[in-house]
Scaffold this motif. Structure first.
Motif, PDB file in Angstrom:
ATOM      1  N   VAL A 196       4.499  -3.544  -7.712  1.00 13.99           N
ATOM      2  CA  VAL A 196       4.125  -2.121  -7.684  1.00 13.99           C
ATOM      3  C   VAL A 196       5.288  -1.279  -8.210  1.00 13.99           C
ATOM      4  CG1 VAL A 196       3.522  -0.184  -6.205  1.00 13.99           C
ATOM      5  CG2 VAL A 196       2.512  -2.427  -5.786  1.00 13.99           C
ATOM      6  N   GLN A 197       6.492  -1.616  -7.737  1.00 12.86           N
ATOM      7  CA  GLN A 197       7.653  -0.780  -8.079  1.00 12.86           C
ATOM      8  C   GLN A 197       8.140  -1.007  -9.511  1.00 12.86           C
ATOM      9  OE1 GLN A 197       9.973   1.081  -6.005  1.00 12.86           O
ATOM     10  NE2 GLN A 197       8.980   0.915  -4.006  1.00 12.86           N
ATOM     11  N   LEU A 198       8.089  -2.285  -9.955  1.00 18.01           N
ATOM     12  CA  LEU A 198       8.732  -2.609 -11.237  1.00 18.01           C
ATOM     13  C   LEU A 198       7.752  -3.078 -12.303  1.00 18.01           C
ATOM     14  CD1 LEU A 198      11.757  -4.630  -9.797  1.00 18.01           C
ATOM     15  CD2 LEU A 198      11.806  -2.306 -10.682  1.00 18.01           C
ATOM     16  N   GLY A 199       6.462  -3.029 -12.004  1.00 14.07           N
ATOM     17  CA  GLY A 199       5.468  -3.583 -12.929  1.00 14.07           C
ATOM     18  C   GLY A 199       5.612  -3.090 -14.344  1.00 14.07           C
ATOM     19  N   GLU A 200       5.749  -1.779 -14.518  1.00 16.66           N
ATOM     20  CA  GLU A 200       5.841  -1.211 -15.867  1.00 16.66           C
ATOM     21  C   GLU A 200       7.139  -1.641 -16.536  1.00 16.66           C
ATOM     22  OE1 GLU A 200       5.388   2.924 -15.209  1.00 16.66           O
ATOM     23  OE2 GLU A 200       3.289   2.731 -14.630  1.00 16.66           O
ATOM     24  N   VAL A 247      17.106  -2.600 -11.146  1.00 21.69           N
ATOM     25  CA  VAL A 247      16.202  -3.612 -10.593  1.00 21.69           C
ATOM     26  C   VAL A 247      16.803  -4.202  -9.309  1.00 21.69           C
ATOM     27  CG1 VAL A 247      15.191  -5.892 -11.016  1.00 21.69           C
ATOM     28  CG2 VAL A 247      15.174  -4.162 -12.817  1.00 21.69           C
ATOM     29  N   ASP A 248      18.106  -4.446  -9.323  1.00 20.54           N
ATOM     30  CA  ASP A 248      18.776  -5.000  -8.132  1.00 20.54           C
ATOM     31  C   ASP A 248      18.653  -4.037  -6.952  1.00 20.54           C
ATOM     32  OD1 ASP A 248      19.449  -7.280  -9.441  1.00 20.54           O
ATOM     33  OD2 ASP A 248      21.505  -6.677  -9.892  1.00 20.54           O
ATOM     34  N   ASP A 249      18.792  -2.748  -7.228  1.00 21.91           N
ATOM     35  CA  ASP A 249      18.667  -1.752  -6.146  1.00 21.91           C
ATOM     36  C   ASP A 249      17.263  -1.786  -5.563  1.00 21.91           C
ATOM     37  OD1 ASP A 249      21.245  -0.981  -6.409  1.00 21.91           O
ATOM     38  OD2 ASP A 249      20.827   0.851  -7.568  1.00 21.91           O
ATOM     39  N   VAL A 250      16.255  -1.843  -6.438  1.00 23.70           N
ATOM     40  CA  VAL A 250      14.866  -1.876  -5.972  1.00 23.70           C
ATOM     41  C   VAL A 250      14.621  -3.119  -5.123  1.00 23.70           C
ATOM     42  CG1 VAL A 250      12.450  -2.079  -6.708  1.00 23.70           C
ATOM     43  CG2 VAL A 250      13.989  -0.516  -7.907  1.00 23.70           C
ATOM     44  N   ASP A 251      15.082  -4.281  -5.618  1.00 24.98           N
ATOM     45  CA  ASP A 251      14.916  -5.530  -4.858  1.00 24.98           C
ATOM     46  C   ASP A 251      15.595  -5.425  -3.496  1.00 24.98           C
ATOM     47  OD1 ASP A 251      13.368  -6.939  -6.627  1.00 24.98           O
ATOM     48  OD2 ASP A 251      15.068  -7.745  -7.731  1.00 24.98           O
ATOM     49  N   GLY A 252      16.801  -4.891  -3.486  1.00 20.89           N
ATOM     50  CA  GLY A 252      17.560  -4.764  -2.240  1.00 20.89           C
ATOM     51  C   GLY A 252      16.854  -3.860  -1.235  1.00 20.89           C
ATOM     52  N   GLU A 253      16.311  -2.744  -1.737  1.00 20.62           N
ATOM     53  CA  GLU A 253      15.624  -1.810  -0.839  1.00 20.62           C
ATOM     54  C   GLU A 253      14.358  -2.430  -0.244  1.00 20.62           C
ATOM     55  OE1 GLU A 253      14.968   1.964  -2.628  1.00 20.62           O
ATOM     56  OE2 GLU A 253      17.097   2.436  -2.795  1.00 20.62           O
ATOM     57  N   ILE A 254      13.641  -3.200  -1.072  1.00 19.92           N
ATOM     58  CA  ILE A 254      12.417  -3.845  -0.564  1.00 19.92           C
ATOM     59  C   ILE A 254      12.776  -4.831   0.547  1.00 19.92           C
ATOM     60  CG2 ILE A 254      10.542  -5.435  -1.160  1.00 19.92           C
ATOM     61  CD1 ILE A 254      10.518  -4.123  -3.968  1.00 19.92           C
ATOM     62  N   ARG A 255      13.779  -5.673   0.300  1.00 17.91           N
ATOM     63  CA  ARG A 255      14.199  -6.657   1.318  1.00 17.91           C
ATOM     64  C   ARG A 255      14.638  -5.951   2.592  1.00 17.91           C
ATOM     65  NH1 ARG A 255      14.623 -11.715  -0.687  1.00 17.91           N
ATOM     66  NH2 ARG A 255      14.870 -11.932  -2.940  1.00 17.91           N
ATOM     67  N   GLU A 256      15.407  -4.893   2.450  1.00 21.06           N
ATOM     68  CA  GLU A 256      15.921  -4.174   3.612  1.00 21.06           C
ATOM     69  C   GLU A 256      14.782  -3.562   4.421  1.00 21.06           C
ATOM     70  OE1 GLU A 256      18.794  -1.219   2.543  1.00 21.06           O
ATOM     71  OE2 GLU A 256      19.306  -0.741   4.625  1.00 21.06           O
ATOM     72  N   ASP A 314       2.926 -13.439   5.013  1.00 18.77           N
ATOM     73  CA  ASP A 314       3.845 -14.130   4.099  1.00 18.77           C
ATOM     74  C   ASP A 314       4.853 -13.130   3.511  1.00 18.77           C
ATOM     75  OD1 ASP A 314       5.110 -15.467   2.042  1.00 18.77           O
ATOM     76  OD2 ASP A 314       3.311 -16.552   1.435  1.00 18.77           O
ATOM     77  N   VAL A 315       6.081 -13.190   4.033  1.00 20.92           N
ATOM     78  CA  VAL A 315       7.095 -12.201   3.642  1.00 20.92           C
ATOM     79  C   VAL A 315       7.355 -12.250   2.135  1.00 20.92           C
ATOM     80  CG1 VAL A 315       9.487 -11.465   3.960  1.00 20.92           C
ATOM     81  CG2 VAL A 315       8.187 -12.334   5.899  1.00 20.92           C
ATOM     82  N   GLU A 316       7.485 -13.455   1.596  1.00 20.50           N
ATOM     83  CA  GLU A 316       7.825 -13.582   0.168  1.00 20.50           C
ATOM     84  C   GLU A 316       6.696 -13.039  -0.712  1.00 20.50           C
ATOM     85  OE1 GLU A 316      10.068 -14.186  -3.059  1.00 20.50           O
ATOM     86  OE2 GLU A 316      10.677 -14.165  -0.952  1.00 20.50           O
ATOM     87  N   LYS A 317       5.457 -13.327  -0.312  1.00 13.35           N
ATOM     88  CA  LYS A 317       4.314 -12.839  -1.081  1.00 13.35           C
ATOM     89  C   LYS A 317       4.259 -11.307  -1.045  1.00 13.35           C
ATOM     90  CE  LYS A 317      -0.719 -13.324  -1.213  1.00 13.35           C
ATOM     91  NZ  LYS A 317      -1.870 -13.879  -0.472  1.00 13.35           N
ATOM     92  N   ILE A 318       4.522 -10.754   0.123  1.00 17.99           N
ATOM     93  CA  ILE A 318       4.495  -9.292   0.260  1.00 17.99           C
ATOM     94  C   ILE A 318       5.638  -8.663  -0.531  1.00 17.99           C
ATOM     95  CG2 ILE A 318       4.862  -7.436   1.945  1.00 17.99           C
ATOM     96  CD1 ILE A 318       3.295  -9.404   3.911  1.00 17.99           C
ATOM     97  N   ARG A 319       6.798  -9.330  -0.495  1.00 17.39           N
ATOM     98  CA  ARG A 319       7.939  -8.822  -1.274  1.00 17.39           C
ATOM     99  C   ARG A 319       7.597  -8.775  -2.768  1.00 17.39           C
ATOM    100  NH1 ARG A 319      11.774 -10.174  -4.478  1.00 17.39           N
ATOM    101  NH2 ARG A 319      11.030 -12.313  -4.638  1.00 17.39           N
ATOM    102  N   ARG A 320       6.926  -9.842  -3.230  1.00 14.46           N
ATOM    103  CA  ARG A 320       6.547  -9.880  -4.652  1.00 14.46           C
ATOM    104  C   ARG A 320       5.524  -8.790  -4.982  1.00 14.46           C
ATOM    105  NH1 ARG A 320       6.490 -15.610  -4.087  1.00 14.46           N
ATOM    106  NH2 ARG A 320       4.220 -15.568  -3.998  1.00 14.46           N
ATOM    107  N   ALA A 324       0.840  -1.211   0.000  1.00 11.30           N
ATOM    108  CA  ALA A 324       0.000   0.000   0.000  1.00 11.30           C
ATOM    109  C   ALA A 324       0.872   1.256   0.000  1.00 11.30           C
ATOM    110  CB  ALA A 324      -0.922  -0.005   1.224  1.00 11.30           C
ATOM    111  N   LEU A 325       1.939   1.239   0.787  1.00  6.29           N
ATOM    112  CA  LEU A 325       2.844   2.399   0.826  1.00  6.29           C
ATOM    113  C   LEU A 325       3.475   2.646  -0.552  1.00  6.29           C
ATOM    114  CD1 LEU A 325       4.707   1.874   4.233  1.00  6.29           C
ATOM    115  CD2 LEU A 325       3.261   3.831   3.613  1.00  6.29           C
ATOM    116  N   HIS A 326       3.938   1.564  -1.169  1.00  8.41           N
ATOM    117  CA  HIS A 326       4.592   1.718  -2.478  1.00  8.41           C
ATOM    118  C   HIS A 326       3.599   2.194  -3.537  1.00  8.41           C
ATOM    119  CE1 HIS A 326       7.995  -1.280  -1.212  1.00  8.41           C
ATOM    120  NE2 HIS A 326       7.913  -0.210  -0.449  1.00  8.41           N
TER     121      HIS A 326
END
Lengths: 114, 230
Positions: B75-79, B22-31, B64-70, A53-55
């Motif tokens: 949202v961030q990389l869809g386009e 893409v790697d930066d975005v993935d890293g920021e989400i995990r962090e 579910d952490v993995e589901k939320i990460r996806r 939601a935040l993103h």
């Protein structure tokens, strides 16, 4: 109608997040904690669902993020309200007030013939 | 802190395109997600839970952490992901199209070459049939060149003798195509030129003699060929 229920819940969560960020920038955990604290633990947000939601709200331009340091000196992503977010919050509050007022009227109305 | 977009206040335009990899975005989400779990775990410990129970509670509250990460990633990389897929699909179509054209071109070239070989072979057969001779046993008869086509299998050192039946042709000029026998006096009668001594000469010498004898009669230098047919 699950879709409508989801939309309602998401819209409510968005409003609560925007309101929580109206005071000061917060990271995700700070937002969840603040909502629970202010609501007296009545509103239990599923904590993980906050982040998509935040993103999404950031993509819409309602909030913006930046990395900073948390109170425990960890790198944390902070969110703050934008001008578009303030307008969205005002619109959401107005809609909520109107709907909740209408629901209150229905609940308070006496049954005909009672 | 990232500056606000110029049009952000209008609430219509989205923020400027994301320049992060893409790697930066993935890293920021995990962090970001991991920080949440760590802070909740610490709060639980502060409330009296033991560390393992505190972490389990934090994970249960989070979901579910993995589901939320996806979800965050979508949202961030869809386009960008959609654009990448479109590019990959387009590249695939182009590769297939180029491959198809290359194969088609190769097959067409091979068919054209085969047709030319067949045509050349047919011309070869017709030429030798017109000359009333057996075609040469070339390995690749369809690919013979013109000089080879008209070359005789008979050795050029063959000596002409009295009584030989000669086939005389001029391949540079139409009109001379005769078969004459060498007379007893060792001479052969040819049109326009008359009697020419040939007995005792080789085929090559007779061809040269006749070519020179016919030179005044034609605009193109004659190329007379002689063959002993009997």
């Amino acid at each position: 109608m699950p879709k409508e229920r989801d939309d309602l819940l998401r819209g409510t969560l968005d409003m609560l997040v925007l309101k929580t960020l109206a005071g000061e920038p917060r990271h995700g955990y700070g937002i969840v904690s603040r909502i629970q604290q202010v609501s007296g633990d009545v509103l239990q947000v599923e904590e993980g669902s906050l982040y998509p939601a935040l993103h999404r709200m950031e993509r819409r331009g309602w909030i913006r993020s930046s990395w900073g340091l948390s109170d425990s000196n960890r790198r944390a992503k902070y969110y703050e309200l934008t001008d578009a977010g303030r307008k969205q919050l005002a619109a959401s509050k107005e809609a909520w007030t109107r709907v909740s007022g209408a629901i209150g009227k229905v609940l308070r109305a006496r049954a005909v013939g009672a | 802190m990232r500056p606000a977009s110029l049009f952000e206040g209008l609430g219509v335009f989205r923020a400027a395109p994301d320049a992060r990899s893409v790697d930066d975005v993935d890293g920021e989400i995990r962090e970001e997600l991991e920080l949440h779990l760590a802070l909740r775990t610490e709060a639980n410990i502060a409330a009296g839970m033991d560390p393992d129970a505190a972490r389990r509670d934090a994970e249960a509250r989070f979901g579910d952490v993995e589901k939320i990460r996806r979800s965050c990633r979508r949202v961030q990389l869809g386009e960008r992901i959609m654009l990448q897929r479109a590019k990959t699909a387009l590249l695939g179509v182009l590769v297939i199209a180029v491959g198809f054209l290359a194969v088609d071109s190769y097959l067409m070239r091979r068919e054209t070459t085969a047709s030319m070989v067949r045509m050349s072979s047919a011309m070869n057969e017709m030429t030798w049939a017109l000359r009333g001779e057996e075609p040469p046993a070339f390995e690749a008869r369809g690919l013979v060149t013109l000089p080879e086509l008209f070359a005789s299998r008979q050795p050029r050192e063959v000596v002409i003798r009295v009584g030989d039946q000669l086939k005389i042709q001029d391949f540079n000029n139409v009109g001379l195509d005769i078969t004459e026998r060498v007379a007893r006096d060792g001479m052969v009668l040819v049109p326009d030129v008359g009697w020419v001594p040939v007995a005792g000469l080789t085929r090559a010498e007779v061809e040269k003699t006749l070519s020179e004898a016919y030179a005044p009669f034609y605009a193109s230098p004659p190329d007379v060929k002689v063959k002993v047919v009997e």
